[in-house]
Design a protein around this motif. Structure first.
Motif, mmCIF file in Angstrom:
data_model
loop_
_atom_site.group_PDB
_atom_site.id
_atom_site.type_symbol
_atom_site.label_atom_id
_atom_site.label_comp_id
_atom_site.label_asym_id
_atom_site.label_seq_id
_atom_site.Cartn_x
_atom_site.Cartn_y
_atom_site.Cartn_z
ATOM 1 N N ARG A 14 0.811 -1.213 0.000
ATOM 2 C CA ARG A 14 0.000 0.000 0.000
ATOM 3 C C ARG A 14 0.844 1.262 0.000
ATOM 4 N NH1 ARG A 14 -4.299 1.714 4.467
ATOM 5 N NH2 ARG A 14 -5.294 3.386 3.312
ATOM 6 N N TYR A 15 1.858 1.285 0.870
ATOM 7 C CA TYR A 15 2.712 2.477 0.973
ATOM 8 C C TYR A 15 4.127 2.127 0.533
ATOM 9 C CZ TYR A 15 -1.138 4.238 3.816
ATOM 10 O OH TYR A 15 -2.380 4.621 4.269
ATOM 11 N N VAL A 16 4.491 2.572 -0.653
ATOM 12 C CA VAL A 16 5.827 2.297 -1.197
ATOM 13 C C VAL A 16 6.669 3.568 -1.089
ATOM 14 C CG1 VAL A 16 7.128 1.652 -3.261
ATOM 15 C CG2 VAL A 16 4.932 0.537 -2.775
ATOM 16 N N ALA A 17 7.796 3.460 -0.405
ATOM 17 C CA ALA A 17 8.690 4.616 -0.242
ATOM 18 C C ALA A 17 9.871 4.498 -1.184
ATOM 19 C CB ALA A 17 9.193 4.690 1.201
ATOM 20 N N GLY A 18 10.205 5.595 -1.826
ATOM 21 C CA GLY A 18 11.420 5.673 -2.637
ATOM 22 C C GLY A 18 12.464 6.453 -1.862
ATOM 23 N N LEU A 104 4.072 8.230 7.963
ATOM 24 C CA LEU A 104 3.381 6.939 7.888
ATOM 25 C C LEU A 104 4.448 5.855 7.775
ATOM 26 C CD1 LEU A 104 3.727 6.278 4.642
ATOM 27 C CD2 LEU A 104 1.720 7.709 4.452
ATOM 28 N N GLU A 105 4.022 4.619 7.956
ATOM 29 C CA GLU A 105 4.981 3.517 7.907
ATOM 30 C C GLU A 105 4.856 2.761 6.588
ATOM 31 O OE1 GLU A 105 6.197 -0.321 10.578
ATOM 32 O OE2 GLU A 105 5.228 1.379 11.591
ATOM 33 N N PRO A 106 5.851 2.917 5.696
ATOM 34 C CA PRO A 106 5.793 2.212 4.417
ATOM 35 C C PRO A 106 5.871 0.697 4.618
ATOM 36 C CG PRO A 106 7.406 3.985 4.350
ATOM 37 C CD PRO A 106 7.026 3.786 5.775
ATOM 38 N N ASP A 107 5.233 -0.039 3.703
ATOM 39 C CA ASP A 107 5.352 -1.502 3.775
ATOM 40 C C ASP A 107 6.332 -2.033 2.737
ATOM 41 O OD1 ASP A 107 3.648 -0.986 1.655
ATOM 42 O OD2 ASP A 107 1.903 -1.915 2.580
ATOM 43 N N PHE A 108 6.898 -1.123 1.911
ATOM 44 C CA PHE A 108 7.944 -1.524 0.970
ATOM 45 C C PHE A 108 8.818 -0.318 0.650
ATOM 46 C CE2 PHE A 108 10.175 -3.111 -2.657
ATOM 47 C CZ PHE A 108 10.165 -4.495 -2.520
ATOM 48 N N PHE A 109 10.134 -0.582 0.523
ATOM 49 C CA PHE A 109 11.088 0.484 0.198
ATOM 50 C C PHE A 109 11.829 0.158 -1.090
ATOM 51 C CE2 PHE A 109 10.631 0.663 4.785
ATOM 52 C CZ PHE A 109 10.536 2.027 5.037
ATOM 53 N N ILE A 110 11.963 1.167 -1.947
ATOM 54 C CA ILE A 110 12.811 1.051 -3.136
ATOM 55 C C ILE A 110 13.978 2.012 -2.917
ATOM 56 C CG2 ILE A 110 12.970 1.215 -5.640
ATOM 57 C CD1 ILE A 110 9.850 1.194 -5.692
ATOM 58 N N LEU A 111 15.191 1.463 -2.922
ATOM 59 C CA LEU A 111 16.375 2.288 -2.689
ATOM 60 C C LEU A 111 17.257 2.302 -3.925
ATOM 61 C CD1 LEU A 111 15.987 0.285 0.126
ATOM 62 C CD2 LEU A 111 17.322 2.202 0.945
ATOM 63 N N ASP A 112 17.896 3.454 -4.146
ATOM 64 C CA ASP A 112 18.788 3.580 -5.293
ATOM 65 C C ASP A 112 20.203 3.181 -4.891
ATOM 66 O OD1 ASP A 112 20.170 4.166 -7.588
ATOM 67 O OD2 ASP A 112 19.295 6.131 -7.878
ATOM 68 N N ALA A 128 17.826 3.034 -9.739
ATOM 69 C CA ALA A 128 16.408 2.861 -9.393
ATOM 70 C C ALA A 128 15.579 4.059 -9.834
ATOM 71 C CB ALA A 128 16.260 2.648 -7.886
ATOM 72 N N ASP A 129 16.231 5.237 -9.904
ATOM 73 C CA ASP A 129 15.496 6.436 -10.316
ATOM 74 C C ASP A 129 15.070 6.387 -11.783
ATOM 75 O OD1 ASP A 129 18.081 6.716 -11.239
ATOM 76 O OD2 ASP A 129 18.490 8.577 -10.178
ATOM 77 N N GLU A 130 15.571 5.389 -12.520
ATOM 78 C CA GLU A 130 15.163 5.239 -13.923
ATOM 79 C C GLU A 130 13.977 4.281 -14.079
ATOM 80 O OE1 GLU A 130 18.554 4.253 -16.352
ATOM 81 O OE2 GLU A 130 19.653 6.043 -15.697
ATOM 82 N N VAL A 131 13.679 3.516 -13.035
ATOM 83 C CA VAL A 131 12.562 2.560 -13.113
ATOM 84 C C VAL A 131 11.475 2.823 -12.065
ATOM 85 C CG1 VAL A 131 13.913 0.698 -14.160
ATOM 86 C CG2 VAL A 131 13.775 0.852 -11.665
ATOM 87 N N HIS A 133 9.308 6.039 -10.275
ATOM 88 C CA HIS A 133 9.053 7.487 -10.190
ATOM 89 C C HIS A 133 9.140 7.978 -8.745
ATOM 90 C CE1 HIS A 133 4.790 7.536 -8.724
ATOM 91 N NE2 HIS A 133 4.794 6.315 -9.223
ATOM 92 N N THR A 134 8.953 7.083 -7.777
ATOM 93 C CA THR A 134 9.060 7.472 -6.366
ATOM 94 C C THR A 134 10.521 7.738 -6.003
ATOM 95 O OG1 THR A 134 7.203 5.970 -5.995
ATOM 96 C CG2 THR A 134 8.276 6.830 -4.050
ATOM 97 N N VAL A 135 11.420 6.887 -6.475
ATOM 98 C CA VAL A 135 12.859 7.115 -6.239
ATOM 99 C C VAL A 135 13.319 8.359 -7.004
ATOM 100 C CG1 VAL A 135 15.195 6.183 -6.527
ATOM 101 C CG2 VAL A 135 13.356 4.692 -5.742
ATOM 102 N N ALA A 136 12.829 8.542 -8.235
ATOM 103 C CA ALA A 136 13.182 9.737 -9.017
ATOM 104 C C ALA A 136 12.757 10.999 -8.260
ATOM 105 C CB ALA A 136 12.534 9.681 -10.396
ATOM 106 N N ALA A 137 11.592 10.937 -7.613
ATOM 107 C CA ALA A 137 11.108 12.076 -6.823
ATOM 108 C C ALA A 137 12.023 12.322 -5.618
ATOM 109 C CB ALA A 137 9.674 11.818 -6.354
ATOM 110 N N ALA A 138 12.418 11.243 -4.935
ATOM 111 C CA ALA A 138 13.336 11.377 -3.791
ATOM 112 C C ALA A 138 14.664 11.974 -4.239
ATOM 113 C CB ALA A 138 13.554 10.013 -3.133
ATOM 114 N N SER A 139 15.121 11.567 -5.414
ATOM 115 C CA SER A 139 16.379 12.071 -5.960
ATOM 116 C C SER A 139 16.304 13.580 -6.192
ATOM 117 C CB SER A 139 16.692 11.295 -7.248
ATOM 118 O OG SER A 139 17.036 12.088 -8.313
#
Length: 193
Positions: A14-18, A104-112, A128-131, A133-139
């Motif tokens: 539900r909550y994916v963090a980049g 909030l507490e993410p249930d999955f993390f995508i890290l670059d 990861a920022d190329e695949v 959009h959440t990581v691209a936003a964090a970047s």
């Protein structure tokens, strides 16, 4: 660009963090880490790694990310901390800090390409920022924040072109060090000469 998030939402997350950083490589200034969580049906609007965008594009996207994020968090780790614990440990501490500060507490993390032990499920992939959009936003959050800090330092230390090289080890930067010495924001544990 949004296929990674789509897959994760299809698996029931539900909550994916980049999470991404800016400033791992410079010889001066801080390391900045950012985390972003969007709602599950967020239409992607960030399509590029922050380095491929103009300063104006990054700034405009920064505003849009902040307005659209369910939650975001930014950590600034100064050069003294980097010198005392090393860049890898400083990066880990930054990741833990941004996660703690999310609302909030993410249930999955995508890290670059960041290797860190997390309680929740995660994936760390190169570019990861190329695949994602959440990581691209964090970047973008990390880069814009760091660039603003370096701009302030260029006013504080007018002999150094921190507004141009952003603390990276360019020829111009090494020439400035040779001529004016090091500043309090230089990473003393890095090769400065």
């Amino acid at each position: 660009m949004d296929s990674l998030e789509k897959q994760l939402f299809n698996y029931g997350y539900r909550y994916v963090a980049g999470i991404d950083e800016a400033g791992r490589g410079p010889i001066a200034g801080p390391l900045v880490v950012a985390a972003v969580v969007f709602k599950t049906n967020q239409k992607p609007f960030v399509y590029n790694d922050s380095k491929k965008l103009s300063e104006k594009e990054r700034f405009n996207l920064y505003q849009e990310i902040v307005e659209n994020a369910l939650s975001y968090s930014i950590a600034v780790i100064d050069n003294e901390k980097i010198d005392s614990v090393g860049i890898s440990e400083a990066l880990k501490e930054g990741v833990y800090e941004v996660i703690r500060n999310l609302q909030l507490e993410p249930d999955f993390f995508i890290l670059d390409h960041i290797n860190v032990d997390l309680k929740s499920e995660s994936i760390s992939i190169s570019k990861a920022d190329e695949v994602s959009h959440t990581v691209a936003a964090a970047s973008i959050l990390a880069k814009v924040t760091r660039d603003q800090i370096m701009l302030k330092f260029s006013n504080e230390y007018p002999n150094f072109s921190f507004d141009k090289h952003k603390g990276y080890g360019t020829k111009q930067h090494y020439e400035e060090i040779k001529k004016y010495g090091i500043t309090p924001i230089h990473r003393k544990s890095y090769r400065l000469f």
